[in-house]
Motif scaffolding. Structure first.
Motif, PDB file in Angstrom:
ATOM      1  N   ALA A   1      51.895  36.260  40.331  1.00 46.84           N
ATOM      2  CA  ALA A   1      51.790  34.939  39.711  1.00 46.84           C
ATOM      3  C   ALA A   1      53.099  34.559  39.031  1.00 46.84           C
ATOM      4  N   ARG A   2      53.300  33.245  38.938  1.00 47.01           N
ATOM      5  CA  ARG A   2      54.447  32.676  38.238  1.00 47.01           C
ATOM      6  C   ARG A   2      53.935  31.803  37.096  1.00 47.01           C
ATOM      7  N   PRO A   3      54.757  31.617  36.065  1.00 42.62           N
ATOM      8  CA  PRO A   3      54.349  30.691  34.990  1.00 42.62           C
ATOM      9  C   PRO A   3      54.373  29.243  35.484  1.00 42.62           C
TER      10      PRO A   3
ATOM     11  N   VAL B   1      41.008  32.260  37.034  1.00 42.84           N
ATOM     12  CA  VAL B   1      40.610  33.632  36.744  1.00 42.84           C
ATOM     13  C   VAL B   1      41.380  34.077  35.511  1.00 42.84           C
ATOM     14  N   GLU B   2      40.880  35.122  34.859  1.00 46.26           N
ATOM     15  CA  GLU B   2      41.588  35.695  33.716  1.00 46.26           C
ATOM     16  C   GLU B   2      41.919  37.134  34.039  1.00 46.26           C
ATOM     17  N   GLY B   3      43.077  37.574  33.549  1.00 46.28           N
ATOM     18  CA  GLY B   3      43.486  38.944  33.810  1.00 46.28           C
ATOM     19  C   GLY B   3      44.555  39.386  32.841  1.00 46.28           C
TER      20      GLY B   3
ATOM     21  N   ASP C   1      45.329  30.917  49.447  1.00 45.40           N
ATOM     22  CA  ASP C   1      46.109  32.145  49.277  1.00 45.40           C
ATOM     23  C   ASP C   1      45.574  32.882  48.060  1.00 45.40           C
ATOM     24  N   LYS C   2      44.780  33.902  48.306  1.00 42.79           N
ATOM     25  CA  LYS C   2      44.117  34.607  47.206  1.00 42.79           C
ATOM     26  C   LYS C   2      44.923  35.798  46.707  1.00 42.79           C
ATOM     27  N   SER C   3      46.192  35.873  47.077  1.00 40.97           N
ATOM     28  CA  SER C   3      47.043  36.954  46.576  1.00 40.97           C
ATOM     29  C   SER C   3      48.109  36.421  45.617  1.00 40.97           C
ATOM     30  N   LYS C   4      48.173  35.097  45.424  1.00 46.40           N
ATOM     31  CA  LYS C   4      49.169  34.495  44.535  1.00 46.40           C
ATOM     32  C   LYS C   4      48.497  33.478  43.625  1.00 46.40           C
ATOM     33  N   GLY C   5      49.152  33.217  42.483  1.00 48.82           N
ATOM     34  CA  GLY C   5      48.602  32.252  41.546  1.00 48.82           C
ATOM     35  C   GLY C   5      49.660  31.708  40.613  1.00 48.82           C
ATOM     36  N   ARG C   6      49.221  30.831  39.700  1.00 46.12           N
ATOM     37  CA  ARG C   6      50.111  30.201  38.730  1.00 46.12           C
ATOM     38  C   ARG C   6      49.522  30.424  37.345  1.00 46.12           C
ATOM     39  N   ILE C   7      50.311  31.025  36.446  1.00 47.47           N
ATOM     40  CA  ILE C   7      49.854  31.302  35.082  1.00 47.47           C
ATOM     41  C   ILE C   7      49.842  29.983  34.319  1.00 47.47           C
ATOM     42  N   THR C   8      48.678  29.603  33.816  1.00 52.72           N
ATOM     43  CA  THR C   8      48.561  28.322  33.119  1.00 52.72           C
ATOM     44  C   THR C   8      48.378  28.477  31.615  1.00 52.72           C
ATOM     45  N   PHE C   9      47.969  29.667  31.158  1.00 51.99           N
ATOM     46  CA  PHE C   9      47.694  29.826  29.731  1.00 51.99           C
ATOM     47  C   PHE C   9      47.804  31.295  29.363  1.00 51.99           C
ATOM     48  N   ARG C  10      48.465  31.577  28.227  1.00 54.16           N
ATOM     49  CA  ARG C  10      48.520  32.946  27.702  1.00 54.16           C
ATOM     50  C   ARG C  10      47.533  33.038  26.558  1.00 54.16           C
TER      51      ARG C  10
ATOM     52  N   TRP D   1      47.090  38.900  28.012  1.00 50.67           N
ATOM     53  CA  TRP D   1      45.971  38.333  28.758  1.00 50.67           C
ATOM     54  C   TRP D   1      46.340  36.916  29.130  1.00 50.67           C
ATOM     55  N   VAL D   2      46.158  36.549  30.396  1.00 54.56           N
ATOM     56  CA  VAL D   2      46.547  35.224  30.874  1.00 54.56           C
ATOM     57  C   VAL D   2      45.433  34.605  31.699  1.00 54.56           C
ATOM     58  N   ARG D   3      45.472  33.281  31.795  1.00 54.22           N
ATOM     59  CA  ARG D   3      44.573  32.532  32.669  1.00 54.22           C
ATOM     60  C   ARG D   3      45.414  32.084  33.862  1.00 54.22           C
ATOM     61  N   VAL D   4      44.935  32.351  35.071  1.00 50.53           N
ATOM     62  CA  VAL D   4      45.692  32.091  36.292  1.00 50.53           C
ATOM     63  C   VAL D   4      44.927  31.097  37.157  1.00 50.53           C
TER      64      VAL D   4
END
Length: 123
Positions: free
Chosen positions: A42-44, A11-13, A69-78, A60-63
Protein backbone atom coordinates in the motif's frame (compact mmCIF):
# COMPACT_ATOMS: atom_id res chain seq x y z
CA UNK A 1 -14.93 6.72 6.68
CA UNK A 2 -14.90 8.29 3.27
CA UNK A 3 -17.56 7.77 0.65
CA UNK A 4 -16.68 4.64 -1.25
CA UNK A 5 -17.07 4.26 -4.99
CA UNK A 6 -18.65 1.10 -6.37
CA UNK A 7 -16.15 -1.76 -6.23
CA UNK A 8 -14.10 -0.25 -3.39
CA UNK A 9 -13.89 -1.49 0.20
CA UNK A 10 -11.91 -0.58 3.31
CA UNK A 11 -9.84 -2.86 5.52
CA UNK A 12 -7.79 -2.24 8.65
CA UNK A 13 -4.38 -3.66 9.34
CA UNK A 14 -0.96 -3.17 10.85
CA UNK A 15 2.10 -1.92 8.97
CA UNK A 16 4.69 -4.70 9.07
CA UNK A 17 7.44 -3.27 6.86
CA UNK A 18 8.44 0.03 5.30
CA UNK A 19 9.73 -0.23 1.72
CA UNK A 20 11.45 2.34 -0.51
CA UNK A 21 9.45 4.95 -2.41
CA UNK A 22 6.73 5.29 0.26
CA UNK A 23 5.49 1.71 -0.07
CA UNK A 24 4.41 -0.36 2.93
CA UNK A 25 3.60 -4.00 3.62
CA UNK A 26 0.39 -4.27 5.61
CA UNK A 27 -1.06 -7.32 7.32
CA UNK A 28 -4.85 -7.13 7.21
CA UNK A 29 -6.57 -7.76 10.54
CA UNK A 30 -10.14 -6.49 9.95
CA UNK A 31 -11.95 -6.73 6.64
CA UNK A 32 -14.09 -8.94 4.40
CA UNK A 33 -14.09 -12.73 4.75
CA UNK A 34 -10.89 -14.36 3.54
CA UNK A 35 -8.69 -11.28 3.96
CA UNK A 36 -7.64 -11.67 7.61
CA UNK A 37 -3.92 -12.37 7.85
CA UNK A 38 -3.09 -11.58 4.20
CA UNK A 39 -0.26 -9.18 3.42
CA UNK A 40 -0.68 -6.43 0.82
CA UNK A 41 1.34 -3.52 -0.57
CA UNK A 42 0.00 0.00 0.00
CA UNK A 43 0.90 3.64 -0.55
CA UNK A 44 -0.25 6.70 1.39
CA UNK A 45 -3.08 8.69 -0.17
CA UNK A 46 -2.59 12.20 -1.53
CA UNK A 47 -4.06 13.85 1.57
CA UNK A 48 -1.61 11.97 3.81
CA UNK A 49 1.32 13.13 1.65
CA UNK A 50 0.03 16.71 1.57
CA UNK A 51 -0.25 16.96 5.36
CA UNK A 52 3.00 15.01 5.98
CA UNK A 53 1.37 12.27 8.02
CA UNK A 54 4.07 9.74 8.86
CA UNK A 55 3.45 6.00 8.78
CA UNK A 56 5.81 3.72 10.68
CA UNK A 57 6.01 -0.07 11.09
CA UNK A 58 3.65 -1.10 13.88
CA UNK A 59 1.04 1.60 13.10
CA UNK A 60 -2.59 0.63 12.58
CA UNK A 61 -3.95 1.97 9.28
CA UNK A 62 -7.15 1.96 7.25
CA UNK A 63 -6.56 0.89 3.63
CA UNK A 64 -8.80 1.45 0.62
CA UNK A 65 -8.79 -1.45 -1.86
CA UNK A 66 -10.59 -2.27 -5.09
CA UNK A 67 -12.13 -5.52 -6.18
CA UNK A 68 -9.85 -5.63 -9.22
CA UNK A 69 -6.45 -5.82 -7.49
CA UNK A 70 -6.62 -7.40 -4.06
CA UNK A 71 -2.87 -7.32 -3.46
CA UNK A 72 -2.50 -3.50 -3.45
CA UNK A 73 -4.19 -0.61 -1.68
CA UNK A 74 -4.07 3.04 -0.64
CA UNK A 75 -3.58 4.07 3.00
CA UNK A 76 -6.31 6.58 3.82
CA UNK A 77 -6.09 6.90 7.60
CA UNK A 78 -3.58 6.19 10.38
CA UNK A 79 -5.35 5.03 13.54
CA UNK A 80 -4.18 6.75 16.70
CA UNK A 81 -4.20 3.62 18.87
CA UNK A 82 -4.84 -0.09 18.69
CA UNK A 83 -8.50 -0.75 17.80
CA UNK A 84 -10.71 -2.07 20.62
CA UNK A 85 -11.33 -5.40 18.91
CA UNK A 86 -7.55 -6.04 18.77
CA UNK A 87 -7.08 -5.02 22.43
CA UNK A 88 -9.68 -7.62 23.43
CA UNK A 89 -7.96 -10.28 21.27
CA UNK A 90 -4.54 -9.47 22.79
CA UNK A 91 -5.96 -9.65 26.32
CA UNK A 92 -7.50 -13.09 25.72
CA UNK A 93 -4.26 -14.36 24.19
CA UNK A 94 -2.26 -13.05 27.14
CA UNK A 95 -4.68 -14.61 29.62
CA UNK A 96 -4.52 -18.00 27.91
CA UNK A 97 -0.72 -17.93 27.75
CA UNK A 98 -0.38 -17.42 31.54
CA UNK A 99 -1.09 -20.95 32.70
CA UNK A 100 0.61 -21.91 35.96
CA UNK A 101 3.08 -24.74 35.51
CA UNK A 102 2.80 -27.69 37.87
CA UNK A 103 5.46 -27.79 40.54
CA UNK A 104 7.98 -30.57 40.12
CA UNK A 105 8.60 -32.54 43.28
CA UNK A 106 12.13 -33.92 43.60
CA UNK A 107 12.36 -37.67 43.87
CA UNK A 108 13.65 -38.08 47.41
CA UNK A 109 12.80 -41.77 47.83
CA UNK A 110 15.80 -43.03 45.82
CA UNK A 111 18.22 -40.64 47.51
CA UNK A 112 16.88 -41.45 50.97
CA UNK A 113 17.41 -45.21 50.37
CA UNK A 114 21.04 -44.60 49.42
CA UNK A 115 21.57 -42.43 52.51
CA UNK A 116 20.12 -45.22 54.72
CA UNK A 117 22.44 -47.77 53.08
CA UNK A 118 25.50 -45.56 53.70
CA UNK A 119 24.56 -45.12 57.38
CA UNK A 120 24.01 -48.87 57.82
CA UNK A 121 27.38 -49.76 56.28
CA UNK A 122 29.25 -47.25 58.48
CA UNK A 123 27.81 -48.68 61.69
Amino acid sequence: MAKLKPGEFEVEGVVTESLPDQMFRIQIEQGPEGFQGTIILARPSGQMKMYHIKVMPGDWVRVLMTQYDKSKGRITFRLKETPPYMKAREMTQAASSVIPEPEVQPQVSGIQDKVDEVQVTKE
